[in-house]
Design an enzyme around this catalytic site. Structure first.
Site, mmCIF file in Angstrom:
data_model
loop_
_atom_site.group_PDB
_atom_site.id
_atom_site.type_symbol
_atom_site.label_atom_id
_atom_site.label_comp_id
_atom_site.label_asym_id
_atom_site.label_seq_id
_atom_site.Cartn_x
_atom_site.Cartn_y
_atom_site.Cartn_z
ATOM 1 N N ALA A 64 0.979 -1.185 0.000
ATOM 2 C CA ALA A 64 0.070 -0.006 0.133
ATOM 3 C C ALA A 64 0.994 1.196 0.047
ATOM 4 O O ALA A 64 1.981 1.323 0.577
ATOM 5 C CB ALA A 64 -0.791 0.033 1.147
ATOM 6 N N GLY A 109 0.948 -4.806 0.912
ATOM 7 C CA GLY A 109 -0.316 -4.993 -0.042
ATOM 8 C C GLY A 109 -0.232 -5.530 -1.399
ATOM 9 O O GLY A 109 -1.314 -6.250 -2.040
ATOM 10 N N GLU A 112 -0.327 -9.243 -0.662
ATOM 11 C CA GLU A 112 -2.143 -9.317 -0.485
ATOM 12 C C GLU A 112 -2.550 -9.445 -1.787
ATOM 13 O O GLU A 112 -3.611 -10.267 -2.148
ATOM 14 C CB GLU A 112 -2.446 -8.549 0.592
ATOM 15 C CG GLU A 112 -2.091 -8.635 1.891
ATOM 16 C CD GLU A 112 -2.305 -7.362 2.622
ATOM 17 O OE1 GLU A 112 -2.196 -6.258 2.479
ATOM 18 O OE2 GLU A 112 -2.811 -7.609 3.989
#
Ligand code: DAK
Length: 259
Positions: A64, A109, A112
């Protein structure tokens, strides 16, 4: 301004590239919106039978966007987490297989995002990890949930507690990556897998994806019941007749129509 998420569709195969190399493809609002638009459009494209998702430059996705979320309040962080879940679910529930071509860093992220894909084929240069605890946060886009489902609780806890960034070879051992290939072989290998999938009966492939995704979260009896229903539904498709007749008549690779 150049698009951050680029999409190329050819012969039923889609290539989605996150192209923000100056930030190692870190996911900010604009990148998430680009991914959402790309997968929404591909979901409406009846020609698409498999998608390859990759990153431009030396990263798949380095996480992220830390700079964008550094000043977040808990309320904003919750909204950002939900936004990510929304986009990742669109990929996880995409009707056709999505292959993550992990070309480089897949951190936080980014790891993920790769886990929301169906398969993870990686370059020898790839690195994976959930380094959130080094930043004083927990994973927010499924790292605590999808990672233990893929590698088991123990390995997931090790990776989350230490924040260690692991090599592609270690990720392969753990089952986080499905295959590791030389960097120049990454896209050719992903295309080869995507082409094989695209040659199979599309409805049957979609049903296999749905059955696994829903079944692994349900009690076995419920999963088996869902599987039976999907199995029955395939007998309402033209492709079931095509596939079985081809077998009986000893013809290989019948022309499936996706109906
Ligand atoms: N965000 C923003 N910018 C990033 C970035 C990131 N995740 N990763 C790299 N960059 C930027 C760098 O700041 C640098 O920008 P400039 O300084 O040139 O402006 C540029 O990309 C190139 O990076 P480096 O110069 O650092 O490149 P190196 O090759 O030296 O190092 C690296 C590569 C991947 C080892 C290093 O960049 C790095 O450690 N990056 C951070 C990796 C990381 O910690 N990722 C996890 C991020 S946290 C949640 C929602 C989501 C999440 C959590 C909660 N909620 C809303 C609850 C997810 C969290 C994460 O993903």
């Amino acid at each position: 301004m150049a698009e951050i998420v680029k999409v190329h569709v050819e012969a039923g195969l889609a290539m989605v590239t996150i192209d923000r190399p100056e930030a190692l493809n870190a996911l900010n609002d604009e990148t998430l919106a680009g991914l959402e638009a790309a997968f929404t459009a591909l979901g409406n494209d009846k020609s698409v039978r498999a998608v390859i998702l990759t990153g431009a430059g030396k990263a798949f996705v380095a996480g992220a966007d830390i700079k964008a979320m550094a000043e977040n309040t808990p309320r904003e962080a919750r909204a950002f987490a939900r936004r990510g879940h929304q986009v990742f679910s669109l990929i996880e529930d995409f009707p056709h297989p999505v292959i993550a071509a992990v070309n480089g860093f897949a951190l936080g992220g980014g790891c993920e995002l790769a886990m929301a894909c169906d398969l993870r084929i990686a370059s020898e240069k790839a690195r994976a990890g959930q380094p959130e605890v080094k930043l004083g946060i927990t994973p927010g886009w499924g790292g605590t949930q999808r990672l233990p489902r893929i590698v088991g609780r123990s390995a997931a806890k090790y990776l989350l507690f230490t924040g260690e960034v692991i090599t592609a070879a270690r990720a392969l051992e753990l089952g986080l990556f499905d295959e590791v290939v030389a960097p120049e072989q990454l896209l050719p290998r992903c295309l080869e897998i995507a082409k094989t999938i695209a040659a199979r009966a599309p409805v049957a492939v979609s049903y296999c994806k749905a059955a696994i995704n829903q079944g692994v979260e349900a009690p076995l009896a419920q999963g088996l019941s869902f599987e039976s229903e999907l199995f029955a539904q395939t007998f309402a498709t033209a492709d079931q007749k095509t596939g079985m007749m081809a077998f009986i008549e000893k013809r290989e690779d019948p022309p499936f129509q996706g109906i």
